[in-house]
Design a protein around this motif. Structure first.
Motif, PDB file in Angstrom:
ATOM      1  N   THR A 147      -7.803  12.952   9.788  1.00 18.11           N
ATOM      2  CA  THR A 147      -7.890  14.308  10.325  1.00 18.11           C
ATOM      3  C   THR A 147      -7.359  15.348   9.348  1.00 18.11           C
ATOM      4  N   GLY A 148      -6.922  14.920   8.163  1.00 22.32           N
ATOM      5  CA  GLY A 148      -6.435  15.891   7.185  1.00 22.32           C
ATOM      6  C   GLY A 148      -5.023  15.581   6.735  1.00 22.32           C
ATOM      7  N   TYR A 149      -4.314  16.641   6.358  1.00 26.18           N
ATOM      8  CA  TYR A 149      -2.940  16.503   5.855  1.00 26.18           C
ATOM      9  C   TYR A 149      -1.991  17.341   6.695  1.00 26.18           C
ATOM     10  N   ALA A 150      -0.732  16.918   6.746  1.00 25.38           N
ATOM     11  CA  ALA A 150       0.310  17.651   7.470  1.00 25.38           C
ATOM     12  C   ALA A 150       1.599  17.570   6.663  1.00 25.38           C
TER      13      ALA A 150
ATOM     14  N   PRO B 266       0.824  -1.215   0.000  1.00 23.89           N
ATOM     15  CA  PRO B 266       0.000   0.000   0.000  1.00 23.89           C
ATOM     16  C   PRO B 266       0.856   1.262   0.000  1.00 23.89           C
ATOM     17  N   GLY B 267       0.330   2.295  -0.603  1.00 18.80           N
ATOM     18  CA  GLY B 267       0.955   3.612  -0.580  1.00 18.80           C
ATOM     19  C   GLY B 267      -0.102   4.641  -0.264  1.00 18.80           C
ATOM     20  N   VAL B 268       0.316   5.832   0.166  1.00 19.46           N
ATOM     21  CA  VAL B 268      -0.649   6.865   0.531  1.00 19.46           C
ATOM     22  C   VAL B 268      -0.710   7.937  -0.543  1.00 19.46           C
ATOM     23  N   ALA B 269      -1.813   8.670  -0.531  1.00 15.96           N
ATOM     24  CA  ALA B 269      -2.019   9.736  -1.510  1.00 15.96           C
ATOM     25  C   ALA B 269      -1.466  11.040  -0.947  1.00 15.96           C
ATOM     26  N   TYR B 270      -0.307  11.436  -1.431  1.00 15.09           N
ATOM     27  CA  TYR B 270       0.293  12.692  -0.997  1.00 15.09           C
ATOM     28  C   TYR B 270      -0.371  13.872  -1.705  1.00 15.09           C
TER      29      TYR B 270
ATOM     30  N   PRO C 260      -1.200  12.367   4.400  1.00 14.16           N
ATOM     31  CA  PRO C 260      -2.407  12.213   5.221  1.00 14.16           C
ATOM     32  C   PRO C 260      -2.060  11.752   6.627  1.00 14.16           C
ATOM     33  N   VAL C 261      -2.741  12.337   7.615  1.00 13.20           N
ATOM     34  CA  VAL C 261      -2.549  11.941   9.009  1.00 13.20           C
ATOM     35  C   VAL C 261      -3.890  11.505   9.578  1.00 13.20           C
ATOM     36  N   VAL C 262      -3.847  10.637  10.580  1.00 10.40           N
ATOM     37  CA  VAL C 262      -5.064  10.106  11.192  1.00 10.40           C
ATOM     38  C   VAL C 262      -4.953  10.208  12.702  1.00 10.40           C
TER      39      VAL C 262
END
Length: 681
Positions: free
Chosen positions: A669-672, A474-478, A599-601
């Motif tokens: 919770t959004g992006y950082a 898996p990879g995240v959507a930057y 993305p952060v959670v």
């Protein structure tokens, strides 16, 4: 005209909302059993529930897909949707809430408000859906109604109006005191219905005190109740019930009930509250849509022009099912309907009353109904279906952007086309899934809302289509954003190829936008750039947001201002200025200081107290920032903000660190800003 004889007054369209494992599906099963819709209690742990009928739901013991059921209680028809509680399937909740008139929010009596409880509550707030609260699992060790209500008040900020007092605690919970009618409802062991009696002497003083608190809270917020309270210093049960109904429907208060769905205690009062307090289709405002750019309302009237919203599509072995909420008019078997978005007309093959994976044929559906239709080939989730001679477009449910992706490919080259077809069907049923081809590697990339979401999707490809697939890591959507922008950035687009040329000259300011998103404005004066060309520049800038300079990720969090420009009498056009906007902003971003976002959670970890040290160390190693820690029900609950990329495989690691006793939940919770060593692609 609203009259007591209107059959729509006896319809309730509601959803069951909660955090995963709070007991939504068990509540739904007990409602079906209590209303006589089923004759055996379905159990999640046995895989015998009506609404969790998908094999993966039964294997995993959680709700994955929103399931609609219909039942009757006290002369009312209840159309009920059991929604998922896991954050990865929040889009299913969003589509369901879009078509519901009310909801029951289920809370764990020990844990109170949990992370996903908060998320679904906020979703319901956005849609203006009236709710009542049901504090479940009152028979568990550590269960406390007052503590759960306090967490509802503190974390969700409604005005909780508690209408019951539990009889007995934890394993000794046997019933409730109804504070409206001041009576006791007690369920004997194994009994399906409660025995009604007087309030027990040991609870009479406490019940009177709580009844007084309820009356005061209602009188503070309801003018008619206040008037009676001032005159009589008390409220009758009828006045109290009417005021609770009004406060629920306006959102000024939330009725709170309690019980134990697993033991079948408290379900009948919950159904009575659904009928008494939640709105019918006539009690909600007429649905609003647009036609030819103008707003238009359609009343909940079977005689009005038909308008319905498709909120779910399901491809079954027997055909394609499209789930509809009919807002106005009547739809009959064999009718021709128009898809307002595409302009296509389609024929309704069959109408079905839905009970999860079982269906009963219908001849017609009217305003207020939730039904399934067979025969529609082009309708998607979010499509408006209307009468061909009365077009109307309803606002579709919002679709969240995917945050996780994996590369998938068929193990056998001969199955490549079948895989593409299977993935296309998945995205048709679930708009929160997306499929694309990576331009650099040529791989097929499947994107979704989380690791579990993608696992479920890939497993469906394997089970339903018989395909063997290979799945990448898996990879995240930057995302990319502007850290420091540029001022007075000049871009000239000049092209001559023998015929009419292209000329556009623009000057842009680019700056960060703290609220996120994208904002475009123009300060051009003197007509140096005509208004139609300004709109073309904005369109071009939006085109440029698709790929940022750091790694080709979407760009967000910026404000672009068009400050000046020039035109040519013959060679300037919309196309020229759109091209200038696209390439001008692309070059301006390259000249800016860009920041990569990840993305952060928010992660909530529940572990035995002796395992807290190891869990905190592991979270720190994953770049987690602890924001809260408390002891609840004999366990430690740690809340932390963690980059999503660091959570892959965390469930397995947590189980091994806590000998299988630890659990966690996560919500976006959004992006950082990402660290400098984060991958650009």
């Amino acid at each position: 005209m609203r009259t007591s004889t209107n059959p729509l007054t006896t319809v309730r369209n509601l959803g069951i909302l909660a955090h995963v494992d709070a007991g939504k599906t068990t509540v739904t099963e007990r409602i079906l059993y209590t209303t006589g819709t089923t004759y055996k209690r379905g159990e999640v742990h046995d895989g015998t529930t009506v609404t969790d009928f998908d094999p993966q739901e039964r294997d995993r013991g959680i709700t994955i897909f929103a399931a609609a059921v219909s039942c009757s209680w006290d002369g009312h028809r209840i159309n009920l949707i059991d929604t998922p509680g896991h954050v990865d399937f929040a889009d299913e909740v969003e589509r369901s809430l879009r078509v519901l008139d009310g909801a029951v929010a289920v809370f764990d009596a020990v844990a109170g408000v949990e992370p996903q409880s908060e998320s679904v509550w906020r979703q319901a707030d956005r849609h203006g859906v009236p709710r009542i609260a049901f504090v479940n699992k009152m028979d568990r060790a550590g269960a406390d109604l007052d503590t759960a209500v306090a967490s509802i008040r503190e974390r969700l900020h409604p005005v909780p109006l508690v209408t019951q007092l539990p009889i007995g605690t934890e394993d000794g919970f046997t019933g409730v005191v109804d504070l409206l009618r001041m009576r006791a409802l007690v369920w004997a062991d194994g009994a399906d219905t409660p025995e009604e009696g007087p309030v027990p002497d040991a609870l009479s003083e406490e019940a009177a005190r709580r009844r007084r608190l309820l009356e005061e809270a209602v009188a503070e917020r309801h003018p008619a109740a206040l008037e009676e309270f001032c005159d009589r210093e008390t409220l009758t049960a009828a006045t109290l019930a009417g005021a609770l109904r009004d406060l629920t429907r306006t959102g000024d208060g939330v009725v709170v009930l309690c019980g134990s769905a697993y033991r079948n205690r408290g379900v009948e009062p919950l159904l009575d509250a659904v009928v008494a307090y939640l709105p019918s289709p006539l009690d909600v405002p007429p649905v609003r849509g647009t036609h030819d750019g103008a707003d238009e309302e359609r009343p909940a009237d079977p005689a009005a022009p038909m308008a319905a919203l498709a909120f779910k599509v399901n491809a079954t072995p027997t055909g394609r099912l499209t789930y509809l909420r009919v807002y106005s008019g009547t739809i009959e078997k064999g009718d021709t309907v128009r898809d307002a978005g595409t302009g296509r007309t389609e024929r309704v093959g069959r109408l079905l009353r839905v009970r999860a994976d079982r269906h009963d044929p219908l001849e017609r559906a009217v305003a207020g109904d939730i039904v399934a239709v067979i025969g529609l080939k082009g309708a998607r989730a979010g499509s408006t279906l209307c009468a061909p001679d009365a077009p109307l477009v309803l606002e579709p449910p919002g679709v969240a952007e995917p945050v996780v992706h994996v590369a998938v490919e068929a193990r056998r080259a001969t199955d490549t086309d079948r895989l593409a077809s299977a993935l296309a069907r998945l995205t048709e049923e679930d708009p929160s899934l997306a499929v694309r081809t990576d331009p650099e590697t040529g791989q097929t990339v499947l994107s979704g809302m989380g690791e579990l979401h993608l696992e479920v999707a890939v497993e469906r490809v394997r089970r339903e289509h018989g395909l063997e697939v290979t799945v990448g890591r898996p990879g995240v959507a930057y995302r990319e954003t502007v850290g420091a922008g540029v001022t007075g950035f000049v871009h000239r687009h000049v092209k001559q190829d023998g015929g009419a040329g292209q000329f556009a000259h623009i000057v842009l300011d680019v700056e960060p936008r703290e609220e996120g998103g994208f904002e475009f404005r123009s300060t051009v004066v003197g007509g140096r750039v005509p208004q139609e060309f300004v709109r073309a520049v904005e369109a071009g800038c939006r085109d440029a947001l698709a790929e940022g300079p750091l790694g080709g990720h979407p760009v967000t969090g910026l404000r672009v201002t068009l400050t000046d420009g020039q035109t040519h009498v013959k060679d300037s056009s919309d196309t020229a200025f759109r091209t200038a906007g696209r390439f001008g902003l692309r070059d301006a971003l390259r000249a800016s200081r860009m920041v990569l976002l990840e993305p952060v959670v928010e992660v909530t970890v529940t572990v035995p107290e002796d395992a807290v040290g190891g869990v905190l160390g592991d979270l720190a190693a994953r770049r987690g920032r602890v924001t809260a820690s408390e002891t609840r029900g004999g366990a430690a609950v740690v809340t932390a903000t963690v980059p999503l990329a660091e959570l892959f495989g965390y469930a397995t690691r947590l189980r091994s660190r806590t000998q299988g006793r630890g659990t966690f939940t996560a919500r976006p919770t959004g992006y950082a800003p990402a660290p400098a060593e984060a991958p650009a692609r």
